[in-house]
Design a protein around this motif. Structure first.
Motif, PDB file in Angstrom:
ATOM      1  N   LEU B 190       0.961  -1.231   0.136  1.00 41.49           N
ATOM      2  CA  LEU B 190      -0.119   0.058   0.163  1.00 41.49           C
ATOM      3  C   LEU B 190       0.900   1.295  -0.006  1.00 41.49           C
ATOM      4  N   THR B 194       0.746   3.589  -3.198  1.00 37.75           N
ATOM      5  CA  THR B 194       0.368   4.875  -3.054  1.00 37.75           C
ATOM      6  C   THR B 194       1.397   6.110  -3.528  1.00 37.75           C
ATOM      7  N   MET B 215      -8.586   9.984  -4.150  1.00 36.30           N
ATOM      8  CA  MET B 215      -8.468   8.175  -4.063  1.00 36.30           C
ATOM      9  C   MET B 215      -8.804   7.894  -2.626  1.00 36.30           C
ATOM     10  N   SER B 219     -11.636   3.831  -5.114  1.00 36.53           N
ATOM     11  CA  SER B 219     -11.361   2.353  -4.925  1.00 36.53           C
ATOM     12  C   SER B 219      -9.894   2.215  -4.661  1.00 36.53           C
ATOM     13  N   GLY B 220      -9.171   3.397  -4.612  1.00 37.66           N
ATOM     14  CA  GLY B 220      -7.708   3.600  -4.288  1.00 37.66           C
ATOM     15  C   GLY B 220      -7.713   3.611  -2.759  1.00 37.66           C
ATOM     16  N   GLY B 221      -8.841   3.846  -2.281  1.00 38.42           N
ATOM     17  CA  GLY B 221      -8.738   4.049  -0.458  1.00 38.42           C
ATOM     18  C   GLY B 221      -7.856   3.166   0.143  1.00 38.42           C
ATOM     19  N   ASN B 222      -7.174   3.476   1.040  1.00 42.16           N
ATOM     20  CA  ASN B 222      -6.246   2.406   1.860  1.00 42.16           C
ATOM     21  C   ASN B 222      -5.660   3.357   3.024  1.00 42.16           C
ATOM     22  N   TRP B 223      -5.222   2.375   3.989  1.00 38.00           N
ATOM     23  CA  TRP B 223      -4.955   2.765   5.291  1.00 38.00           C
ATOM     24  C   TRP B 223      -3.836   3.849   5.476  1.00 38.00           C
ATOM     25  N   LEU B 225      -3.303   6.346   3.040  1.00 39.38           N
ATOM     26  CA  LEU B 225      -4.048   7.612   2.396  1.00 39.38           C
ATOM     27  C   LEU B 225      -5.075   8.214   3.833  1.00 39.38           C
TER      28      LEU B 225
END
Lengths: 306, 306, 306, 306
Positions: B190, B194, B215, B219-223, B225
């Motif tokens: 990630l 990212t 993002m 759908s690019g969402g992650n911890w 960010l």
């Protein structure tokens, strides 16, 4: 924005464009549509849209033109026409107050080329690629990522709000395309990384559901664990639990990853993860899985020998 | 679990172990500590802990033993002793009802080896690696990912609940280690994905804050960010906005990625993204950045020529 | 080929083009040159070349035109001109028997576009990118990899033979470019793979010279071990033993790897190693090493902490 | 080396060990063999070897012991025995002048462990992994890559020279294993890189034979193009032209790449290409292709949709 939109032209009525145009019709706007497939036009006319003999005719009296086409060359051809063939483009025929919105997912360079040509004629152009798939198109819950002037972005709110939920302003013309492919490149990395992590857990005796639950609320948390787990039978109602049918096709992810690599080449950027994801997805597609949902990349890591 | 823990032995009082033991003392438990560094022991004694002349002495009357050590070889040595050198291990000296908890981050094989030896002596052992860093250790908000029997897991709730917030049961002995390195491997993917996505956006003229906002909810969402953006000055109070000081060191991520690749080798798993992340992090450390926060991998993609 | 070439036009007198043209002059051919830099033209005139006021003037009476330009857009502009700006291209001014040879390293699509336009006018065009560097250009020992008809290939032998040693026929127009970037992509993979293998040997106590000697004659044998060892002081007279000065610059390898990835995108090919090599080389260039020889990628793997 | 070897013990008579031992018998040496499979022993006895009831018995009077076993744990067990189980190892039973040669391909750490134990007993040990496959074993043309003292290396020449052609001295004990896996890791990179380059050429219309001929003598030249082209029907008598039958199995390459990654972890080395090659080979094996020749990785890049 005080001026209310009354006339919309919608060009490109495919799997995405069709339901998007339908939502505009249902919202009470006057919509004139065009597509090369008469069948697609007929469906919209049934719902109350008008048809036109050509894209240019559809756009002639519009307050807003929305286009939804497969690739950059189609967008360039439609907006710019072909001087050598004496063929006019949309930019040559629309009214001076008309807002131009291209919702296709294409290369940023094409969007910028059209945007500059529009500006030279005093027209406002916005690139507004979408995410959310055909389900989002039908439900009117798409996400739009827009590139264009503040004025154009404000003007676009009304129609985009009918077709979608989240509307973002990424920057000037072309920024919508860039932001979308950055996002989708990152999405592909999340999907591959999550797939290999889950499979490594399985290979070491872990239950993928338990592991998913742990990582989802830990520092490995990401959209794919939240909404779209690639491991069969961890979540209900996602493609991985339906033999990877439906959803967002591998072939479309390959297309978006191609666009992301085009952008990386143009800006001389290094994207090792995105480039690797593209290679893995191309291999997957070439092995005959192009029509499966993109979460099927999980199968590249599973052990078929067991 | 009706039996209440009164006597705790805590062995290994480093950056993580020290504050963890301190929280047990503050919670009113009788804690006997041991560490090779007298300084570390002295600090706990000041807070009210008892000291012991050896790990075995500390553990002799404990209801629970908690260990926090650097690597698998230390854990194996401490629990198993050394028959050839006539040196007893913890397993040889603890009371029969004593619960053994190892919170070190080590290879799963070592955890399983110790777990089997414990079982052979009728003892309950649990591997319970943590995440949350030194800040989480101090605040008592660590995440524990546990491997062990249901009984051991239930027994461990009381003490783990004093040191941490989230407590997960990943499976049998060793599963805690596997789940943790699956998570941390995914985290590294990630972070790299990212970073390269944000830099590609920047290279194409986007504002990294705007791109991150888009993002994060797409759908690019992650911890990363959400909590730990690697691009300087996008978020406040994260290492990237403090010259990559503090946080989770590159050297520690290299260690965890090494453990993940050991596991991948043992289970013959394919982890292309995790393996690539490891190579990039090793290069980064070898270039002299091992003490920076792991989000500094962003700098591998930035353009120093500009 | 019976017809002997007497008049050559040479356009583009940079680091490569200059010495190439000089060899033609020294071989007794009548060479008319053009370059945007008067200094470059002056050097060739000193050797006996004629100068012209423009590329088109230089080409007007030529039996062969040879071009050596930086990128596809320059080649397209020079050969095709610009209809909108009423600017003629080489294809509009050369004699009907004139052979057109482009030795630039460019994208295959541009070569094919020019080739088709030439064919439409009844002209023979050949893409003939070179390898061998400035040393090979000066020595007349370049390798030419040609794309074009059998007839054009036969016609080109005479002049190419003056400038180079090996001359290959890869296929139709554009095939020269494709073959060259396939080769250079593979070269980058050999260089990176050899570098990491040697460094892993060193990290494990091996002498890089001994390891190189073993691998060179084993199944790891490749051009970089044979001619261009990336580890300092294993071979004499290679860039790695001269602080990575001279040779083939990282920036040029980045350019060629960009062309290879453009080709991979156009043909939807998967090139995981080539894509990874590009990312590593871009990182290296962005860290400020673009002007070093491309074997300096070895330094990405060395341990600076020691 | 003046002392002539008369008695050889050979332990491990598999696909490689069997023909190796046979060559020693044919050369007139007195060879005593041992293997867990009576069938394998019987074949050697038929050729003139003596059999023994155990490895230790076979080794008791030998001047040289040669072992050829599957993995590090077998080698450690055989040489070191098991003190806890009161089981003697080879080191406990051989004569003081006996030279110990392990030709297994194993982890360097195991080789070093055995080497140190041998040294402590005043014995000379050499790790001498081979390349050349079963064909080379039968023909007596194997390559040996040796780690050990100069004295041991000199002593080993006589027997190794009967079984092989090239004999290299890589360094101290363990160096043979390191050099071999460095070489085989690099080989896997050459094979993958060559495969993707050839396929990209094919995708762009090139003849793989022509492209191979060009790259072979250019800077992309490497062992796979020279001896082992992965594209079907470019070369005769290689596995790719025989449906990838025979040769060096994917499963064995996966094993060697696992060893290379173990070494990279132990020395904290970064091997992005080798790690990626391992992932691709593991995927390939998991898809059911483990028994094919390792050049079949080419099929991962071919387009099955055409």
């Amino acid at each position: 924005m005080t001026q209310t939109i009354t006339q919309v032209a919608f060009i490109g009525l495919g799997n995405m464009g069709g339901p998007m145009a339908a939502n505009l019709v249902k919202a009470g706007l006057k919509v004139t549509v065009f597509d090369l497939m008469p069948q697609a036009v007929a469906e919209l006319v049934k719902l109350g849209a008008n048809s036109a003999a050509s894209a240019n005719e559809a756009a002639a009296n519009a307050d807003v033109v929305i286009t939804m086409l497969p690739a950059g060359k189609h967008v360039r051809g439609l907006y710019l026409g072909n001087a050598q063939a004496d063929q006019q483009g949309l930019l040559d025929v629309v009214a001076s107050h008309c807002l131009l919105i291209d919702s296709s997912t294409i290369d940023a360079a094409s969007a910028q080329l059209v945007g500059q040509a529009a500006k030279a004629k005093g027209l406002e152009f916005i690139d507004a690629p979408v995410s959310g798939g055909t389900a989002g198109a039908a439900a009117g819950s798409l996400t739009f990522i827009c590139g264009g002037s503040d004025k154009a972005y404000a003007m676009a709110q009304e129609v985009l709000g009918i077709m979608g939920g989240n509307i973002f302003h990424a920057g000037d013309v072309g920024a919508g395309q860039i932001a979308k492919i950055c996002n989708n490149m990152l999405l592909s990395v999340l999907m591959v990384g999550t797939s290999e992590s889950l499979q490594m857990g399985i290979d070491n005796g872990l239950d993928p559901k338990v592991l998913s639950d742990i990582m989802k609320v830990s520092s490995g948390g990401n959209w794919t664990l939240e909404k779209y787990n690639p491991c069969p039978n961890v979540m209900d109602n996602v493609p991985s639990s339906k033999a990877y049918q439906g959803g967002f096709m591998v072939d479309l992810m390959v297309k978006d990853l191609g666009l992301s690599q085009e952008a990386a080449l143009a800006s001389n950027s290094s994207t090792p993860m995105g480039a690797l994801a593209r290679s893995l997805y191309v291999n997957h597609a070439r092995q005959g899985h192009g029509k499966l949902d993109f979460s099927s990349i999980f199968e590249q890591f599973a052990n078929k020998n067991k």
